[in-house]
Design an enzyme around this catalytic site. Structure first.
Site, PDB file in Angstrom:
ATOM      1  N   HIS A  34     -38.171  32.814  74.789  1.00  0.00           N
ATOM      2  CA  HIS A  34     -37.191  32.446  73.755  1.00  0.00           C
ATOM      3  C   HIS A  34     -36.966  33.608  72.786  1.00  0.00           C
ATOM      4  O   HIS A  34     -35.821  33.919  72.434  1.00  0.00           O
ATOM      5  CB  HIS A  34     -37.700  31.209  73.001  1.00  0.00           C
ATOM      6  CG  HIS A  34     -36.950  30.922  71.739  1.00  0.00           C
ATOM      7  ND1 HIS A  34     -35.732  30.276  71.725  1.00  0.00           N
ATOM      8  CD2 HIS A  34     -37.241  31.206  70.437  1.00  0.00           C
ATOM      9  CE1 HIS A  34     -35.310  30.185  70.468  1.00  0.00           C
ATOM     10  NE2 HIS A  34     -36.200  30.725  69.674  1.00  0.00           N
ATOM     11  N   GLU A  53     -30.246  29.828  65.708  1.00  0.00           N
ATOM     12  CA  GLU A  53     -30.900  29.086  66.794  1.00  0.00           C
ATOM     13  C   GLU A  53     -29.922  28.306  67.674  1.00  0.00           C
ATOM     14  O   GLU A  53     -30.043  28.304  68.889  1.00  0.00           O
ATOM     15  CB  GLU A  53     -31.937  28.109  66.224  1.00  0.00           C
ATOM     16  CG  GLU A  53     -33.140  28.771  65.569  1.00  0.00           C
ATOM     17  CD  GLU A  53     -34.079  29.450  66.547  1.00  0.00           C
ATOM     18  OE1 GLU A  53     -33.814  29.469  67.754  1.00  0.00           O
ATOM     19  OE2 GLU A  53     -35.096  29.994  66.073  1.00  0.00           O
ATOM     20  N   HIS A  72     -33.479  35.726  70.995  1.00  0.00           N
ATOM     21  CA  HIS A  72     -33.240  36.359  69.695  1.00  0.00           C
ATOM     22  C   HIS A  72     -32.939  37.864  69.749  1.00  0.00           C
ATOM     23  O   HIS A  72     -32.130  38.354  68.957  1.00  0.00           O
ATOM     24  CB  HIS A  72     -34.450  36.156  68.772  1.00  0.00           C
ATOM     25  CG  HIS A  72     -34.537  34.778  68.209  1.00  0.00           C
ATOM     26  ND1 HIS A  72     -33.641  34.299  67.286  1.00  0.00           N
ATOM     27  CD2 HIS A  72     -35.403  33.756  68.447  1.00  0.00           C
ATOM     28  CE1 HIS A  72     -33.954  33.050  66.956  1.00  0.00           C
ATOM     29  NE2 HIS A  72     -35.014  32.691  67.659  1.00  0.00           N
ATOM     30  N   SER A 106     -31.587  30.383  75.601  1.00  0.00           N
ATOM     31  CA  SER A 106     -32.874  30.457  76.307  1.00  0.00           C
ATOM     32  C   SER A 106     -33.233  29.121  76.957  1.00  0.00           C
ATOM     33  O   SER A 106     -34.341  28.956  77.456  1.00  0.00           O
ATOM     34  CB  SER A 106     -33.992  30.900  75.349  1.00  0.00           C
ATOM     35  OG  SER A 106     -34.131  29.991  74.272  1.00  0.00           O
TER      36      SER A 106
HETATM   37 FE   LIG Z   1     -36.118  30.854  67.624  1.00  0.00          FE
END
Ligand SMILES: [Fe+2]
Length: 263
Positions: free
Chosen positions: A122, A167, A127, A186
């Site tokens: 993730h 997010e 990110h 993700s």
């Molecule tokens: Fe995150």
């Protein structure tokens, strides 16, 4: 941010190197293959371009230092391994200093699609890519700085802005709505769901509205916010977020949205 972790953080050696097993590298490869099957269709071009720029290896888990070397060139950011979930204060301080805290463990084979806490897949696939985009990166830094200035009771409000953009953000593109949020790109299931599911509420980006909207960490999101462009995040770097939080608190939280459990 989950309160309890069933995972054990990977410790770096004296050189900052984290050793992963062959089985963990193989799990990474599987995760990358699954995600690359759906990313071109459902992820936003701005994310895909950033992903290309970062050249994340597909066959093994990269070291944060390798990823940071490319980020430093483009935006001055680094991805820094952290031992476990960190508190708000530490999180905001790292972001304000252009350091993204990265959990070092990789998810188990039983949680390939989604887990409530961040893992290395993730952090790196979700990110790291957009942190190479200077405007997006400036927003994340400004967000961290605002968090450092915020009072403890204001931080939970600020967290919603991160949630619904960094997010779980969606964005308009020439081809329609696409995803750029790390939690979406993700997750194979949520990447498709967030873009095409007819039952999802996709709201126009509005900061006050976002600050007032509750979210769940254990279900597919019933509500997403859609940016017109990343410029809207960059524009927020020119504003003081603290008065916006005060306005949102005065107006109060919205009711919890409906509950959609993950399949
Ligand atoms: Fe995150």
């Amino acid at each position: 941010m989950a309160r309890f972790s069933s995972y054990v953080a990977k410790q770096a050696n004296a050189d900052g190197f984290i050793r992963y097993t062959d089985e963990e590298h193989a799990r990474w490869q599987t995760l990358m293959q699954r995600q690359y099957e759906v990313l071109p269709r459902y992820a936003a071009p701005v994310y895909l371009e950033a992903l290309e720029r970062l050249q994340i290896p597909q066959d093994h888990i990269p070291q944060c230092a390798e990823v940071s070397a490319r980020l430093l060139e483009s935006s001055g950011w680094r991805v820094v391994p952290v031992p476990a979930l960190i508190d708000f204060a530490g999180f905001f301080e790292m972001l304000a200093n252009r350091q993204f805290p990265a959990a070092s463990f990789i998810r188990s084979a039983q949680e390939m699609d989604y887990l409530e806490e961040p893992d290395i897949f993730h952090e790196i696939l979700g990110h790291a890519p957009l942190l190479s985009d200077p405007e997006y990166a400036s927003f994340v830094q400004a967000y961290g700085a605002a968090g450092c200035r915020a009072k403890p009771e204001q931080r939970v409000w600020l967290a919603r802005l991160f949630w619904f953009t960094v997010e779980f953000g969606l964005i308009q593109t020439d081809a329609g709505i696409r995803a750029f949020g790390a939690g979406i790109v993700s997750s194979r299931q949520e990447l498709v769901y967030s873009v095409v599911d007819p039952g999802v509420e996709r709201r126009t980006f509005d900061v006050i509205d976002i600050l007032r909207t509750p979210y769940y960490i254990d279900i597919l999101q019933p509500i997403y916010y859609v940016l017109e462009s990343l410029d809207q995040l960059f524009e927020l770097t020119q504003r003081d977020l603290i008065p916006l939080i005060k306005t949102a608190r005065t107006l109060g939280l919205e009711a919890l949205p409906c509950d959609r459990r993950r399949a």
